[in-house]
Structure formats: C-alpha cells, structure tokens
Design an enzyme around this catalytic site. Structure first.
Site, PDB file in Angstrom:
ATOM      1  N   LYS A  69     -29.851  -8.032   9.212  1.00 47.78           N
ATOM      2  CA  LYS A  69     -30.892  -8.625   8.296  1.00 47.78           C
ATOM      3  C   LYS A  69     -31.278 -10.070   9.638  1.00 47.78           C
ATOM      4  O   LYS A  69     -30.364 -10.589  10.243  1.00 47.78           O
ATOM      5  CB  LYS A  69     -30.278  -9.590   7.379  1.00 47.78           C
ATOM      6  CG  LYS A  69     -30.880 -10.244   6.595  1.00 47.78           C
ATOM      7  CD  LYS A  69     -30.394 -11.028   5.513  1.00 47.78           C
ATOM      8  CE  LYS A  69     -31.898 -11.613   4.463  1.00 47.78           C
ATOM      9  NZ  LYS A  69     -30.998 -12.250   3.355  1.00 47.78           N
ATOM     10  N   SER A 164     -33.421 -12.178  -0.734  1.00 53.64           N
ATOM     11  CA  SER A 164     -34.154 -12.162   0.218  1.00 53.64           C
ATOM     12  C   SER A 164     -33.711 -10.966   1.443  1.00 53.64           C
ATOM     13  O   SER A 164     -34.804 -10.945   1.596  1.00 53.64           O
ATOM     14  CB  SER A 164     -34.234 -13.292   0.696  1.00 53.64           C
ATOM     15  OG  SER A 164     -32.895 -13.648   0.638  1.00 53.64           O
ATOM     16  N   SER A 188     -29.317 -12.756  -2.873  1.00 51.54           N
ATOM     17  CA  SER A 188     -29.595 -12.000  -1.658  1.00 51.54           C
ATOM     18  C   SER A 188     -29.245 -10.756  -1.251  1.00 51.54           C
ATOM     19  O   SER A 188     -30.284  -9.961  -0.880  1.00 51.54           O
ATOM     20  CB  SER A 188     -30.101 -13.100  -1.228  1.00 51.54           C
ATOM     21  OG  SER A 188     -30.798 -14.448  -0.943  1.00 51.54           O
TER      22      SER A 188
END
Lengths: 516, 499
Positions: A69, A164, A188
């Site tokens: 990420k 997210s 997330s």
C-alpha cells in the site's frame, strides 16, 4: 503452492514476475496501482532465480510477487499516500515490514492505491482516482447485473473496493500479486478484503512494526495482510511479526512463527456472537449468512453463544474524536519545508505553510485536521479527548470481559452490505460513509485485538461477502486456525476474470485449487 | 559567590530625584524570603519582587533524545540530522537511555522525587525550526518533581558574610530541543539548521522563591556547577547548553502576586542578574506611574541593558497537548521494585544511579573547608572558577605553607591577575609549580611578602624565569645578616638626623 512450484522449478521467478506485470497492465482500468516498479521488480526476480538455481532460496516468499500500500515507505520508489502533499516523494528508507519482505526475497511489484492518507472506506478519495473492484468485471457479477435503464453506460456500474486499502485488495483479488500489505486503523484492511473476496488480517497492535508506515492514528494503526487464503496470511504474518527496536510500541516478547494445523474438531471451541453487531443498516443477506455461519459451527460441535459488547454503539463517535486528534497532530509535519509539496507562496513562512497545506491536502484530510485541533484545544481537551479515551477503555473492557468468560473467538459480519456501485457511494460524503462502514470493524482497533475477514459467499448480486473473526490479544494462532477451518467449510469461489484467464498458464490454476 | 543586592539598588536610588528611598536598603529585603522592603521616605508602599526561572540544560550525550544522530556543537549545517529529526513521515521516536540517566542523576542531586512512571506528550505549534510541528516533552507527568536547590550569596561587598538560601525545584522534564532558524532580512529568507533539532534537554523549573537578579544568578551558578559535576550537562551558556528564562513580577506585601512577564534571550549569568533587576525596576516604575504590566514575553537587550517586548508571534498559544502515542510510559526501577529476573542493563535503576553520584559542589566545599581550614566563602570562589580548586590543591602539595595562607595567594593574587587579563586558570602563565616555589621561598624567609608580590608580578610575564632567578635579578633577597641590618638602620637614622 506457488512457492512449491518455484522451488521445483516448474515456474521461474522472472516468468512469474513478467506474468504479474503484464496482468497489471491488462487490468490497468482497475487503478489498483499508483506506481509499478517494473525494473526493480524484474531485477529482484532475477536475483531470486539465481538463488533457486543454486538451490538456496531465502524462504517460502523468495521470488513471490507482492504489492505494498502506498502509505508504506519504500526506498527509491515513490511513496505518495495518494496525496498531492507527497506526489513525487521518494523516501530514503524502507519500512521495517517492507525490508523484511525484501530480505525474504519477495518481489515488490509496486505501490497500491488508497484513500488519501488512508482516510476513507471506499478507496475513492485519493488524488489518483478511485480503485475499481475487480469483481465488477467478473462473470459472476455481470451475470447477475440488471441495468437500471437501457441507456446506462456499460462502464458505469462498477463497484467500489471498500477502503482504505482498496488497491491492495484489488491487486490480490485480481491475481496480480500473491500477497499485499495494507494498513488497518478502523477496518481499512478487512473492509476492502470483504468487498474484494480476499483474506484480510488485522494483527494485534504491537505485534508488527509500524516503523515506516505513515501514520493515521498511531495508537490504532497496524500493518494489514491481504492474501487469497488463510495459510498465506499465516506465512506472511510469521515473517513480519516480532519486536522492532525502531518501533517502541512493539512488544518485546519473542514471536514464534507457527504453521497452521488442520483443525478437525471444533467441539472445544466457544464462539461468541455479539448481538450489538446486528447493526442498523445490516443487509438481510449478510444477516442470513452470519446466522448460517453460526449454525455451521454449532452443527460441527462448537459452543455458540450470544454475547454482549454493550459499548459498541459509542465506538464510532469515540473513534472520530481520537482519530481526528491524532490526525491533526500527525499531519502537522507536512509544511513543505523539508520534503513534499511546497507552495510557491513565499510572502512569509506562515503563508507558505498555509498555502502548502491547502494545496497538498484534500477536503477529507483538512476536515479531520480542523476537527482534531478543535478537540485538542485546552478548553475542549477534557470534554472530548479525555472522555473519548475513557470510552475507549470501556470498549476494550467489553472484549476483556467476553473473552474472560470463556469465549475463544467472536464471529461477526465485516461489512453492512456487499460492495456498492461507485456512483451510489459518492452520493454521501467521506465522513458519513466512514461512520457507516466502520461500525463493524472499528472496535477491534480500539481494543488492539486481532481480527480477520474470511471470504464467505457471493451475494445475490454476485459480489463477495465476508465474515469477521475477532480473537484474543496475541492469539493469532488460534484465530487463524479457526479462520482456516471456516475457509475450508465455505469453499468461496474463485473470481472469474477474463484477464486472469488469459494470463493463466497453469500457475494460477495452482492457486485456484489451493483456495478451495 | 555573588555580591549582595545592595549594589544595584543603591545605583537605582541615586538615579532620579524623588526616587523611592527604600531602594537603598534593598539588601535587607532579600535576606528574608518574601520579606518586604521597609517603606521609604516618600511613603510609597513597598514592593516585593518575585522571580522564578525556567532553565533548559542540554543533556551531555552522544546521540539525541529520540534518535541516533550525533550531538555536537558547531557542526556544518544539517549534517547531524536523522530521518526522525527531519520528521520524515513514518519515523518513530526511540528513547535514549543515557538521557534518562542524566535526568535521574540531576533529579537526585536536586533532592527531587523521581517519578517511577513518567509520560511523554506532544506540544504543538508551527515554526520553521520544529520539523514535526510539535515538540515531544513531559507535560503531564515529568520524570522528577519537588526538589530543592541551596545556593549562597554574600550580603555585602566584603565577601565576609554569606547567607544560604533555598529555591524549590518544581520539576525536571525531558524534552526535545528545536533546530535553529536564522533570519536573513536582506534576502527575505529564513535559513533552517536542524542539527540541534531533537537534542535532549532537561527543563528545570524553579519556583518563584527568588527576589532579585543576584539570587537568580547565584541559583543558576550553583545549578551549573551541579550539572557540570554530574556530567549530565556541560552547561556552557555561551554554547547554548544552558538557557535561562526568567519570570518576573512585583506586588505589594499582603496582596496577590502581580502580572508576570517572561524574559528571554539571556546569554550569560551576569546578564541574567542585570535582566532580572532591570525588569523588576521597570515593572515598579510602570505600576507607580499608574500603568499596568502586560503578561508578555520580553527579550533582554544586552547592549542597551534593558528588556524589550518580543515580536508577538501569535498571541496566546494553545499548544493542544496530547499524549505521545509512540512512546509507552517511562518506567524506572529501584532496588525494591526491580524484578528478580531482569537484567540490570535493560532498565534504569534509580538506586544504582544514586549510589554512584559524585560529590556535589556543596559537599566538595564542605570538604575543602574541613580539610584545609579555609573559610566557606573561599570554598565558593574555589569551586566557582573552573580549575581553581585543582590549582589550589596542587600548590598545597608542593609547598610547606599552610593552606590558610596559600588561599590568600590563590584568591587575591592569582585570581585577580587572571580576572584582569580575562584568562582562565588553565591559561595562567604562572603554574602551580612556580607559585609553590615562590611560596616556599616566602616560608623560608628568603624574601619578604612585599618582595614576593613583586616576584609574582614578574612571573606573570611568563618569561620562563624561576622565582629564584627573579629574586637574584631584582636583588629582592631578605638580608639575613644581623650586622648588615644594623649598619643599614644606622645609616638611615643618621640620614634622618641630618634633616
């Protein structure tokens, strides 16, 4: 499985890497990756190949393509947090977890897309645009899809990944990598895992180092692990967990990596069903699935009881106060002085700061900073921040009580519904959405407990739905063992994507059979 | 030791006609803590000045408080900056053990209670020399609290009467130093050097128990000596290792404390006394003219000898204190609470540190007085001057002269010469060997004391001559022969008779 294939020479790391890279190219419309590190990945794959030829692979992960990420620092590769503030920012160091993966020979394909600074539950609010859920293009979804009108654009019905860590979830789900790192502050990692039909593990706070993870809420953030099966998650966990002297919040105890046993007898298990997780807005579909899962355990001989976590309903408000306060603090460093975006405004230092921050941050980030500063004002600190800390303690104690009463694992839904179409999602603002979507995942972050999403079944719309298991602090072994058993029972189907089929020369076939 | 308050106030009294007469008797007021000055001729109500101090001492350590970059004075700009110091996103603080030990040592030396559990907080404000936008400090629960510092001052100019005073130490907290920003007005830019950012500081907060510049200066001097003795800070003000901010207010006896101002930018102990005294007088004059005191920050202008309002940065700051989430509570142990199986290398043990504290200045002074029979005020001067005690003791070793006599030579002759020429003891052209040699000749009655002073003056020139050589050269020998003396005396008498 793919690791075995590498070892046996059935496939070469460079070949694997090439396939993943070209699959990334064909699935570009998913917008899962912000940066693809093609050159460095191929180099890493070559190095791995040399090691395999010598018969000296570094471990199970040697040569395995992974994605990270874009809020983890990667030396030499842009780290943006999907924000204008860090566009073009090349960090001089690797996050500890990234370094550990690289030290194991993993091949870093690239950095995945997210909500700006990990604030959001849709992966829609980053400056590089929203991430599309690969299942939007699956046969399963397309078969079930009923267009609202004839004139509807074919491309407009794609659904969100959740967030997210949407980019990481999409990357794993679309077979472009074998594992990905996400982060989990309020859900997330688990939320997008549920929407994308992959395993999403949130480890216990303090188990895995946060050094190099650009923080959202320091007291709740953990690196998250996204994989296609529970076994893989256990492997990655084993390589990442353990004390890091660079992170003072990691526990000192020695971590022993474990291999997951195949649980056959669940009769000694006590599963708790927290009634408060029957939250408003929970779709009847998911409710039914949750119930079915509970029955599954019951029928297999486990003890399944209803429990209560009475302070669950306060967790969103509590989270809002604590999160925004830490955000306001953590974002204070972005002033354009040492790194990152700097505005051209140069009338004074203050005006430069103000312009830089206005230009660099999106509305979501700025909104949270303003709220957070408000809560931390001298006159408000006692009534908001301190109170929220006390409520947090109450929420954490709920779990302590329940686990202390003999319950081993909690079983809950992960999300309120399956993935919604993007067009619908953006009708509400980020704050509203986050407040709605975080309700089932947030409390585990408050309490620092480990939790995992296991893909369970497809919804009526042909989209993945997952269920969540929450375990005791540092009892990942038990949590993952139960999760693996459950995974085996439900036999979640593989995504049927055209692009994947084209690239599949038997390698992913292996993967397919493994997850059944 | 510092001279009493009398000097400053007498000057102030002489300054303006009609100035309140009571100022001349200022010295009296300081001796009684919080005691008021008697009313003066003009019949105006007396004033009680109140002085508190916030002292930042840079910890003497190899690396910074939360990161591994080096601590060094005057290095090339931005050459000692780690990723954490530059606030690169994703970096985390890691506490430096040596800094904790330095703070514990200092706390013990100042009779504080060491908090076995202390916490770290973030103090937020935006400034170019604060990369993270917040400073990590200890606002809620600092590492040490409730101590005291004893210091002495002379109450008149003769240095014959010393009085001991005590100031309470409110707390000692660990915190980060900021970087340095240099404002270049010609080019309208600010240059930022982060070498100092993140260096460990001990903030020592002294309660407002002092009442004039001399007291403040004496207290700081004593603290400086203690820190240097412990080695926890080199405490050199000129290098920014010791920074003092003074909080000053005045009020009438029996009334509540007045509005206080904070005085910053004080670069030496001498200036501290001046700044405090100036501010006290300024406040008195303001109030007596019917005006009010603003709760503001003022800077001391050493050239003009006065305090001026500092550029108001942003009005009243709300620092939005918040616990530092990346640092767990700091737990310290003592012999009782130390778990049996814990490796003592892994933890900070308060008792272990206590056992190894060196002799503090007050103890050293007492020992000097006892061992050598010198006066207490002598011991103060010996310790106050860097290297003087060692010099004194070296001379003692090499001479038969009694310490009580040697001390006079050290304090009156050597020290005054050093002061006149602005030299440190280390730079003295007269070594302890040479001085001891000279004193031996005096003891042997080879020369008179007047002659000895002359020889000393010659030695000071540093031409490499020994006392014996100088004596021969200048024909300063005492005449030992009785007959010679009689002749000389007779000659003088005869000469007198002729007038």
């Amino acid at each position: 499985q793919v690791s075995a294939a590498l070892k046996e020479g059935r496939v070469a790391p460079t070949e694997l890497c090439q396939r993943c890279l070209s699959l990334i190219k064909s699935t570009k419309f998913l917008n899962a990756y912000i940066t693809v590190a093609e050159e460095t990945a191929l180099k890493q794959a070559e190095e791995s190949e040399k090691r395999y030829r010598r018969g000296q692979p570094l471990g199970v992960l040697d040569g395995i393509p992974i994605a990270v990420k874009d809020n983890f620092n990667t030396a030499g590769i842009e780290t943006t947090c999907a924000s204008n503030m860090l566009k073009g920012y090349i960090s001089p160091y690797n996050a500890t977890v990234v370094q550990k993966l690289l030290d194991q020979g993993a091949v870093l394909l690239g950095k995945t897309n997210l909500d700006e600074f990990a604030m959001g539950s849709g992966s829609t609010d980053g400056v590089f645009g929203p991430v599309r859920n690969p299942w939007s293009y699956s046969r399963q979804y397309k078969e079930k899809y009923v267009p609202k009108s004839h004139s509807e654009d074919k491309d407009s019905n794609w659904v969100i990944t959740g967030g997210s860590s949407g980019g990481s979830a999409a990357a794993v789900s679309s077979f472009t990598c074998f594992a990905a790192l996400g982060s989990d502050t309020g859900g997330s990692t688990r939320n997008p895992a549920a929407h994308c039909g992959v395993v999403g593990l949130k480890p216990t706070y303090g188990l895995i180092s946060r050094h190099g993870l650009i923080p959202l809420v320091n007291s709740m953030d953990v690196p998250g692990i996204l994989t296609r099966c529970v076994d893989d998650a256990a492997i990655v966990l084993g390589l990442l967990a353990g004390h890091d002297p660079k992170d003072s919040t990691t526990i000192q105890d020695n971590f022993k990596p474990f291999e997951l046993s195949n649980l056959t007898d669940v009769s000694k298990l006590s599963i708790g069903i927290p009634k408060e997780y029957h939250a408003p807005g929970l779709s009847s579909e998911i409710l039914a699935l949750w119930s079915k899962a509970a029955d599954l355990f019951k029928n297999a001989g486990a003890k399944v009881i209803e429990v209560s976590l009475p302070h669950t309903r306060y967790s969103i408000v509590c989270y809002h106060v604590l999160c925004t306060a830490e955000v306001a603090s953590n974002m204070a460093r972005f002033d354009g002085l040492e790194y990152g975006h700097r505005s051209d405004m140069n009338k004074s230092t203050e005006s430069m700061y103000a312009a830089t921050r206005r230009e660099g941050f999106n509305d979501v980030v700025r909104g949270r900073i303003l709220s957070g500063n408000y809560f931390m004002l001298n006159q408000n600190y006692e009534n908001y921040f301190i109170k929220a800390q006390k409520v947090r303690r109450l929420i954490a104690n709920d779990f302590v009580k329940v686990f202390g009463s003999g319950v081993d694992i909690l079983l809950t839904p992960t999300t309120l519904s399956d993935a919604v179409p993007y067009a619908e999602f953006i009708k509400e603002d980020n704050r509203t959405r986050s407040a709605q979507d975080d309700i089932l995942t947030q409390a585990a972050n408050m309490a620092g407990l480990p939790a995992i999403n296991v893909p369970t079944a497809l919804s009526e719309r042909g989209l993945p739905v997952g269920l969540q298991f929450i375990g005791r602090s540092f009892q990942e072994k038990q949590l993952l063992t139960v999760a693996k058993w459950f995974e085996k029972q439900v036999k979640f189907p593989t995504i049927q994507l055209e692009e994947v089929k084209r690239h599949d020369h038997g390698v992913f076939q292996h993967q397919k059979s493994a997850s059944f | 030791a510092a001279r009493g308050c009398g000097g400053v106030w007498r000057r102030a009294w002489q300054r303006g006609a009609g100035g309140p007469a009571f100022r001349g008797q200022r010295a009296l007021a300081c001796n009684v803590r919080g005691g008021a000055v008697p009313a003066g001729k003009s019949g105006l109500a007396p004033w009680v000045p109140v002085v508190g101090l916030e002292i930042h001492a840079q910890i003497s350590s190899n690396s910074k408080l939360f990161s591994g970059s080096q601590v060094q004075f005057a290095a090339p700009p931005n050459s000692l900056v780690s990723f954490f110091d530059a606030s690169l996103p994703g970096t985390l603080p890691v506490l430096n053990r040596r800094c904790v030990e330095a703070a514990v040592m200092t706390g013990l030396a100042l009779n504080c209670t060491i908090n076995k559990k202390s916490l770290f907080d973030r103090k937020h404000y935006f400034y170019a020399d604060l990369p993270a936008g917040y400073q990590i400090t200890q606002q809620r629960v600092p590492i040490a609290v409730n101590g005291s510092l004893s210091y002495s001052l002379c109450i008149d100019n003769k240095m014959s009467q010393m009085v001991t005073k005590t100031v309470r130490i409110k707390q000692i907290q660990l915190e980060q130093d900021s970087g340095k920003s240099l404002h270049d007005d010609t080019r309208s830019q600010t240059l930022v050097d982060l070498n100092r950012a993140g260096v460990g500081l001990m903030e020592v907060v002294m309660e407002p128990d002092m009442c004039c510049g001399e007291e403040a200066a004496a207290a700081v001097r004593e603290l400086q000596l203690i820190l240097q003795t412990l080695g926890s800070s080199q405490a050199v003000m000129a290098e920014g290792q010791l920074r003092v901010d003074a909080n000053v207010s005045v009020h009438h006896p029996g009334e509540p404390y007045g509005v206080r101002t904070e005085v910053k930018n004080i670069n030496s102990i001498r200036f501290l006394a001046k700044a405090v005294d100036y501010e006290i007088q300024r406040q008195i004059e303001e109030l007596e003219s019917g005006r009010t005191i603003l709760n503001e920050t003022r800077a001391f202008d050493s050239k003009l000898g006065c305090t001026v309002p500092m550029r108001d940065k942003e009005g009243k700051q709300d620092y939005r204190f918040m616990p530092e989430p990346n640092l767990p509570p700091l737990i310290l142990y003592d012999a009782k609470s130390l778990p049996a199986n814990m490796n003592h290398q892994q933890v900070v043990n308060i008792d272990w540190i206590h056992e190894r504290l060196p002799d503090l200045p007050s103890v050293k002074r007492a020992k000097l007085v006892e061992r050598y029979g010198i006066l207490p005020e002598h011991s103060f001067t010996l310790l106050n001057e860097d290297g003087l005690t060692e010099f004194f003791e070296d001379v003692i070793k090499q001479t038969q002269m009694k310490p009580k006599k040697v001390i006079g030579w050290i304090l009156k002759d050597l020290l005054s010469y050093l002061k006149q020429h602005s030299l440190t003891v280390k730079e003295s052209p007269v070594s302890s060997f040479l001085l001891a040699d000279l004193l031996n000749r005096l003891e042997e009655k080879e020369i008179s004391s007047t002659a000895a002073k002359q020889v000393f003056a010659e030695l000071w020139k540093g031409e490499g001559k020994t006392p014996l050589e100088i004596v021969k050269e200048k024909k300063l020998q005492l005449i030992q022969d009785q007959k010679d003396l009689e002749q000389i005396c007779q000659a003088v008498i005869d000469g007198q008779e002729n007038e």
